[in-house]
Design a protein around this motif. Sequence first.
Motif, PDB file in Angstrom:
ATOM      1  N   TRP A 140       0.870  -1.167   0.000  1.00 36.54           N
ATOM      2  CA  TRP A 140       0.000   0.000   0.000  1.00 36.54           C
ATOM      3  C   TRP A 140       0.911   1.222   0.000  1.00 36.54           C
ATOM      4  O   TRP A 140       2.063   1.130   0.457  1.00 36.54           O
ATOM      5  CB  TRP A 140      -0.842   0.021   1.272  1.00 36.54           C
ATOM      6  CG  TRP A 140      -1.875  -1.045   1.347  1.00 36.54           C
ATOM      7  CD1 TRP A 140      -1.725  -2.295   1.872  1.00 36.54           C
ATOM      8  CD2 TRP A 140      -3.226  -0.971   0.880  1.00 36.54           C
ATOM      9  NE1 TRP A 140      -2.904  -2.989   1.753  1.00 36.54           N
ATOM     10  CE2 TRP A 140      -3.844  -2.200   1.159  1.00 36.54           C
ATOM     11  CE3 TRP A 140      -3.984   0.036   0.261  1.00 36.54           C
ATOM     12  CZ2 TRP A 140      -5.173  -2.468   0.829  1.00 36.54           C
ATOM     13  CZ3 TRP A 140      -5.303  -0.235  -0.059  1.00 36.54           C
ATOM     14  CH2 TRP A 140      -5.881  -1.466   0.222  1.00 36.54           C
ATOM     15  N   TYR A 165      -6.621  -1.557  11.756  1.00 39.20           N
ATOM     16  CA  TYR A 165      -6.829  -2.634  10.790  1.00 39.20           C
ATOM     17  C   TYR A 165      -5.884  -3.820  10.996  1.00 39.20           C
ATOM     18  O   TYR A 165      -5.896  -4.761  10.212  1.00 39.20           O
ATOM     19  CB  TYR A 165      -6.736  -2.105   9.346  1.00 39.20           C
ATOM     20  CG  TYR A 165      -5.359  -1.613   8.939  1.00 39.20           C
ATOM     21  CD1 TYR A 165      -4.361  -2.496   8.535  1.00 39.20           C
ATOM     22  CD2 TYR A 165      -5.047  -0.254   8.955  1.00 39.20           C
ATOM     23  CE1 TYR A 165      -3.111  -2.055   8.161  1.00 39.20           C
ATOM     24  CE2 TYR A 165      -3.795   0.202   8.590  1.00 39.20           C
ATOM     25  CZ  TYR A 165      -2.830  -0.706   8.188  1.00 39.20           C
ATOM     26  OH  TYR A 165      -1.580  -0.263   7.830  1.00 39.20           O
ATOM     27  N   THR A 202      -3.581   5.247   7.885  1.00 38.85           N
ATOM     28  CA  THR A 202      -3.678   4.421   6.680  1.00 38.85           C
ATOM     29  C   THR A 202      -3.108   5.250   5.528  1.00 38.85           C
ATOM     30  O   THR A 202      -2.500   6.296   5.742  1.00 38.85           O
ATOM     31  CB  THR A 202      -5.131   3.942   6.434  1.00 38.85           C
ATOM     32  OG1 THR A 202      -5.149   3.058   5.314  1.00 38.85           O
ATOM     33  CG2 THR A 202      -6.075   5.101   6.134  1.00 38.85           C
TER      34      THR A 202
HETATM   35  N1  PCA Z   1      -5.204   0.574   3.461  1.00 38.94           N
HETATM   36  C1  PCA Z   1      -5.697  -0.600   4.130  1.00 38.94           C
HETATM   37  C2  PCA Z   1      -4.485  -1.225   4.712  1.00 38.94           C
HETATM   38  C3  PCA Z   1      -3.378  -0.255   4.579  1.00 38.94           C
HETATM   39  C4  PCA Z   1      -3.907   0.804   3.710  1.00 38.94           C
HETATM   40  O1  PCA Z   1      -3.255   1.743   3.253  1.00 38.94           O
HETATM   41  C5  PCA Z   1      -6.656  -0.270   5.224  1.00 38.94           C
HETATM   42  O2  PCA Z   1      -6.754   0.891   5.596  1.00 38.94           O
HETATM   43  O3  PCA Z   1      -7.278  -1.185   5.744  1.00 38.94           O
END
Ligand code: PCA
Length: 330
Positions: A140, A165, A202
């Motif tokens: 990611w 998460y 994230t």
């Molecule tokens: N998105 C996913 C995992 C890491 C990311 O950047 C999420 O937020 O669940």
Amino acid sequence: MRITLSFCAISLFAATASAAPTTWNLATGYRAESFHTENLAQFAREVDAKTKGGLTIQLHPNNSLIKLGDMLVAVERGRVQAGESILSGISKELPIAGVDSIPFVVDNYADAQRLWRLQRPVLERQLAARGLVLLYAVPWPPQGLYSSRPIRGAADFKGTRMRTYNAATVRIAEMLGASPVDVPMPQVGAAFAQRRIDNMITSAVTGVENQVWNHLHYYYELNAWFPKNMVYVNAGAWQQLRLDERAAVQSAAQAAEARGWSRSEELAREAAARLRAQGMVVDRVPEDFERHLKRLGERFTREWIHQVGHQANDVFIPYFTEPRLTARAP
Ligand code: PCA
């Protein structure tokens, strides 16, 4: 004559049996429109083309067939032939899978690649011991901090609800004095809309996918880590493929990995620009707070090494002793 005929019948049968098309169900917890899933769909098309229809991969996105948290066991038990997991989501079962979610070890794509090169063989051995075969992994974009209120320091987290998460984000929430709230990625927008969460760590692309600008205005680029998703298959299903089919899948997997890494890097830039264009403040956290976060990162690293034991050496000793490929970001 009779012998020849039945021999022909057997070889004909064998030829038809090996040519019978195979279908794999491949489940993922992310939406069909997520960049990882789009990459997977292209991988599936390439496998179909390279095996001339010998292997069809049927995608089941969005937690529809198997939930993200149940994926490893589902693939292991053969409920589905293949699946996608976020590596740090399976770190309880395979500790080395968690190495890419240690905060502030990797802050750029070149080092993320380097870490993957070291992590991969250890992970492959652990997967093999559980009857699983790794196909590929893609990161990611780097992890940053979203907040409904401007962040000045650690005190701004006390009593807030932080979306998590994986085990790493739960631990970070605890260290900051926030309450962790587990929210699957496709439900992040709804969770903010319902005011069930106040902040989260994230990527920019995950914020874009969930149109978080409808609910909050602050995104801080921490570049804290680069979590990866991996795609893997049940070893029994793998062994049922012919050798040429396995080679076709491996070559499509290599292409998917290379394509996914470049797409991730492109999206890291595009998504941050999109958050800005939607009126969000995209900034760095104040320096004091960044130092505080890095100290928490060090504490996190110590805890992780303690938990994982000597396997950590296999990855960390070469990672920290090899020359870095790029200068550290200021
Ligand atoms: N998105 C996913 C995992 C890491 C990311 O950047 C999420 O937020 O669940």
